[in-house]
Design an enzyme around this catalytic site. Sequence first.
Site, mmCIF file in Angstrom:
data_model
loop_
_atom_site.group_PDB
_atom_site.id
_atom_site.type_symbol
_atom_site.label_atom_id
_atom_site.label_comp_id
_atom_site.label_asym_id
_atom_site.label_seq_id
_atom_site.Cartn_x
_atom_site.Cartn_y
_atom_site.Cartn_z
ATOM 1 N N GLY A 88 0.828 -1.209 0.000
ATOM 2 C CA GLY A 88 0.000 0.000 0.000
ATOM 3 C C GLY A 88 0.856 1.250 0.000
ATOM 4 O O GLY A 88 1.849 1.329 0.730
ATOM 5 N N HIS A 144 6.530 38.017 6.346
ATOM 6 C CA HIS A 144 7.779 37.720 5.633
ATOM 7 C C HIS A 144 8.934 37.730 6.636
ATOM 8 O O HIS A 144 9.000 38.608 7.487
ATOM 9 C CB HIS A 144 8.045 38.773 4.552
ATOM 10 C CG HIS A 144 9.356 38.569 3.849
ATOM 11 N ND1 HIS A 144 9.530 37.588 2.891
ATOM 12 C CD2 HIS A 144 10.550 39.204 3.989
ATOM 13 C CE1 HIS A 144 10.784 37.636 2.457
ATOM 14 N NE2 HIS A 144 11.424 38.616 3.107
#
Length: 477
Positions: free
Chosen positions: A184, A459
């Site tokens: 999986g 920022h």
Amino acid sequence: MSQGFDYDLLIIGAGVGGHGAALHAVSCGLKVAIVESAEMGGTCINRGCIPSKALLAAAGRVRELRDAHHLKTLGIQLGEMTFDRQAISDHAGSIVSKIRGDMTNSLKRLGVDVIQGWGRLAASQKVTVTTDKGEKTVTADEVILAPGSVPFVPPGIEIDGKTVFTSDGGIKLESLPSWIAIIGSGYIGLEFADIYTALGSEITMIEALDQLMPTFDPDIAKQAQRVLIAPRDIETRVGLLAKKVTPGSPVVIELADAKTKEIVEVLEVDACLVATGRIPATKDMGLEAAGVEIDRRGFIPVDDRMAVLSGGEPVPHLWAIGDATGKMMLAHAASAQGITAVENICGRPRTVDYRCIPAAAFTHPEISFVGMTEPAAKEMGQAEGFEVGAVRTYFKGNSKAIAEGETDGLAKVIYRQDTGELLGVHILGIHAADLIQEAANAIAHRQSVRDLAFLVHTHPTLSEVLDEAYKRALTPH
């Protein structure tokens, strides 16, 4: 208190969903009991989210401290790095114990009666609980079913818990085999591949469908293979079915072509982790006593309010939440469903908006998404008559990612070209699981990239990968 009943609300299952429903119900003034046959906290706390994140945290540190080149670019040099497998396992176990204890105490502190035993419906407002002291009947005005799920083991695969195991066994980290097959390539498979490769194991990842990570957006799956699989000790087998898995030393895995079912290869490995999804734990719940039929996969049918359905009609006073409903098999989705059910019980109509529920794989780097993949959005666009736009931004251009030396990854934003409505966001990169929440909130409010592009982001932060993507969506391209 509802007249003639022991409780206003009885919840069967004390996982994250049942626990969240109980807390909310108490805050709404209801008298609540919760029935649990195993450990408080269900899969998430005991065998899922929590212990796996503890293992991933430790494995991530090991990976980071072994990456001499990365550390050297930051001006750091270390001597030999070692780890203790048992101590890592114990770390995960102690966190589980703490959180499980906190959950139990929070219920007791709020006056929720915790009944240890197996709860079974005797009617829509009556539950029989089998305890170690015998059987007792409890009545409630409203009943919420929250039985959760268990790992799915396909036919032909034999589990011994030592050499062949599911995620339930994997989180114990009882050993570190040299070569592990993982069946999986979904979230569970990817997370365990991350843990095992960091701690020195080699992996063979087996996927029955014809591509790895089939449930992920194609761009994310492609990038994840480049970042999470190709540079690591992982080989992949796609389009192959593990037709037979026999435990032992070695573990023998017979691989068949997924289409023809012909055996094409036999692997001999040290261990095998079966990560083929989960199925609802809805057996022996007495659903027939309330006239409820589960679907062929075992899920309990519910409407958008979380009311249980029988013949398409709501069963009075009966609700179901969590993995057993088959909607989104995520702990936070179960919690949202539990709160929604309680709100409806209290006469305040509410439904769950599945499009805005995010999901994440806590690999290194992380993967997260919310809303639709690009193929799904295009399918909807074709049906409803609108064009779909998609833009990508990359962590290699983000100042914070550059400063961290963690520039692998991208953010993908999918939106309607006519209205700009945000339809889906997919992120692979450092802290992707935290970054996705901004997009989830935007989708919840059906916001447009035309508005999102003007929001101000701090920022320098990683959140600017989304800021840049929203702005790019405004630019003709």
